[in-house]
Design a protein around this motif. Structure first.
Motif, PDB file in Angstrom:
ATOM      1  N   ALA A  21      -1.003   2.681   6.277  1.00 23.94           N
ATOM      2  CA  ALA A  21      -0.594   1.936   7.472  1.00 23.94           C
ATOM      3  C   ALA A  21      -0.594   0.431   7.222  1.00 23.94           C
ATOM      4  N   GLY A  22      -1.315  -0.006   6.201  1.00 20.09           N
ATOM      5  CA  GLY A  22      -1.357  -1.431   5.854  1.00 20.09           C
ATOM      6  C   GLY A  22      -0.039  -1.952   5.298  1.00 20.09           C
ATOM      7  N   PRO A  37       0.796  -1.235   0.000  1.00 16.67           N
ATOM      8  CA  PRO A  37       0.000   0.000   0.000  1.00 16.67           C
ATOM      9  C   PRO A  37       0.828   1.285   0.000  1.00 16.67           C
ATOM     10  N   ALA A  38       2.141   1.187   0.322  1.00 20.43           N
ATOM     11  CA  ALA A  38       3.000   2.382   0.300  1.00 20.43           C
ATOM     12  C   ALA A  38       3.735   2.520  -1.027  1.00 20.43           C
ATOM     13  N   LEU A  93      -2.881   4.346  -5.788  1.00 20.98           N
ATOM     14  CA  LEU A  93      -2.747   3.913  -4.393  1.00 20.98           C
ATOM     15  C   LEU A  93      -3.589   4.814  -3.489  1.00 20.98           C
ATOM     16  N   ASP A  94      -3.964   4.274  -2.324  1.00 18.31           N
ATOM     17  CA  ASP A  94      -4.882   4.977  -1.433  1.00 18.31           C
ATOM     18  C   ASP A  94      -4.133   5.409  -0.173  1.00 18.31           C
ATOM     19  N   PHE A  95      -4.022   6.718   0.020  1.00 15.86           N
ATOM     20  CA  PHE A  95      -3.318   7.243   1.196  1.00 15.86           C
ATOM     21  C   PHE A  95      -3.890   6.677   2.490  1.00 15.86           C
ATOM     22  N   ALA A  96      -5.188   6.486   2.518  1.00 18.82           N
ATOM     23  CA  ALA A  96      -5.847   5.998   3.739  1.00 18.82           C
ATOM     24  C   ALA A  96      -5.402   4.579   4.103  1.00 18.82           C
ATOM     25  N   GLY A 122       5.859   0.686  10.139  1.00 21.84           N
ATOM     26  CA  GLY A 122       4.759   1.186  10.962  1.00 21.84           C
ATOM     27  C   GLY A 122       4.978   2.591  11.483  1.00 21.84           C
ATOM     28  N   GLU A 123       5.922   3.314  10.894  1.00 18.66           N
ATOM     29  CA  GLU A 123       6.194   4.701  11.330  1.00 18.66           C
ATOM     30  C   GLU A 123       5.494   5.689  10.406  1.00 18.66           C
TER      31      GLU A 123
END
Ligand code: GLV
Ligand code: MN
Ligand code: MN
Length: 396
Positions: A163-164, A53-54, A157-160, A136-137
């Motif tokens: 964290a995934g 996701p990042a 990609l989804d900013f929301a 996770g930072e």
């Protein structure tokens, strides 16, 4: 048959720019192309390839049990960068897996490869966004305000969901091969560098605000020239860094508004990057920058806005992995130098979560972040062979 040399050649063509360098930035078409190319190579080697996701590319060889040995670096570049910074570490990781496959090794624990997104932070002055999300930072508040959500959306990609990207809990050790990017290793004559610690980095975006006015009619003593504040900043930080000795200071981007040859600059924006490997000096960097720029603004009659863009404290790398890399080099007949890194790396993020180690190959003439960046094929291959030995040792 693919090889590290061929892979370095192929990767350098993706995002090749008109000025003879490579420009691949986070969430752009060029980096997406490089990522797609990498995912094909990972799949060919039988790894599960995914874009997380990042925007990190993750290749997983799920074998044995326990935590993974993760090999990584990055495929994004600085503007008009070289072909080795980051790419070497990713492609050497592929080479390690290729070697283990050829030897018929069945790893007793998983072996993963990561190409971390946005290590350079070229677009948004972030830096290591991908590895930070992997660990996770996530600094969602800060990242959300910089145009990153929009850039991610353009890349699908989804900013929301950032964290995934956290997967560090499944990792037991991290190794990164990289070019040194400085002159120390080449001058020492050693074949390889075993990195002991990574310098701390602190960054700001500064904006001086003065008054735009006529360049010919405004008397010199009445000007509030914002760019004069910028120019004084460049020199004041340079002098402070020279005086202190164990730090660096750089203003890499500077702009004036409105930008006319016959207009006194009404505003000037610049980036500030200060670094030190010493925890004591690192702690002194923020007050140094704030006090220096405030004094200049006051003396020049300017307003000052100062926003922090990045903060990564210095970090020591794992002593056990330093020993393992040194032993692997010795077994490969290579000489080593233990040395700190003056460049930032994804390893400095990972090192806060898992044992992390880094191996350097020499940079010809100490040149990096430039199209002239060069490391011989022999050194690249030696680095990859030593990395493979160290991985075999970690696999038991
Ligand atoms: C990354 O290359 C950095 O050191 O800025
Ligand atoms: Mn770099
Ligand atoms: Mn790099």
């Amino acid at each position: 048959v693919s090889s590290l040399r061929a892979d370095l050649e192929a990767a350098a063509c993706i995002g090749a720019d008109e000025r003879g360098g490579v420009s691949r930035f986070a969430w752009t078409r060029e980096l997406a192309q490089a990522n797609a190319w990498l995912m094909e190579r990972l799949s060919e080697l039988g790894l599960t390839a995914e874009l997380d996701p990042a925007g990190n590319v993750l290749g997983r060889w799920e074998s044995g049990k326990g935590t993974a040995v993760l090999l990584g670096s990055h495929l994004d570049t600085v503007p008009n960068g070289g072909r080795f910074d980051g790419a070497l570490g990713v492609l050497a990781a592929l080479d390690v897996v290729r070697r283990l496959r050829a030897e018929g090794v069945e790893p007793r624990r998983p072996v993963w490869i990561a190409s971390f997104n946005d290590e350079e932070g070229a677009r948004f002055q972030t830096g290591m966004l991908g590895s930070r999300a992997f660990c996770g930072e996530c600094d969602l508040e800060d990242w959300g305000g910089r145009g990153i959500p929009e850039a991610m959306a353009e890349a699908g990609l989804d900013f929301a969901r950032l964290a995934g990207a956290r997967r560090v809990d499944e990792v037991g050790a991290y190794l990164e091969l990289h070019i040194e990017q400085g002159p120390v290793l080449e001058r020492s004559g050693a074949d390889l560098g075993v990195v002991t610690a990574i310098t701390g980095m602190l960054g700001f975006r500064a904006r001086f605000v003065g008054e735009a006015n006529h360049a010919g009619t405004t008397p010199m003593e009445h000007r509030r020239d914002a760019l004069a504040g910028g120019a004084r900043t460049v020199l004041a930080l340079r002098d402070a860094a020279r005086e202190r000795g164990d730090m660096t200071a750089n203003v890499g981007v500077i702009s004036a508004e409105p930008g006319g040859f016959n207009v006194v600059p009404g505003a000037a924006e610049l980036t500030v990057d200060v670094r030190s490997p010493s925890p004591e000096t690192y702690a002194a960097l923020e007050p140094l920058v704030r006090e220096t720029l405030s004094a200049i603004a006051a003396e020049e009659g300017l307003g000052l806005e100062l926003a922090e863009t990045h903060r990564k404290p210095p970090v020591a790398l794992d002593p056990g992995l330093q020993d393992a890399l040194e032993a692997a080099a010795r077994d490969e007949g290579a000489t080593t130098l233990r040395m700190p890194s003056g460049a930032g790396h994804d390893a400095m993020v990972l090192a806060h979560h898992v044992p992390a180690g880094m191996l350097f190959v020499p940079s010809r003439g100490g040149v990096s972040h430039s199209p002239a960046e060069f490391t011989s094929a022999e050194h690249c291959e030696l680095g990859a062979r030593v990395l493979a030995r160290a991985v075999r040792a970690l696999l038991g």
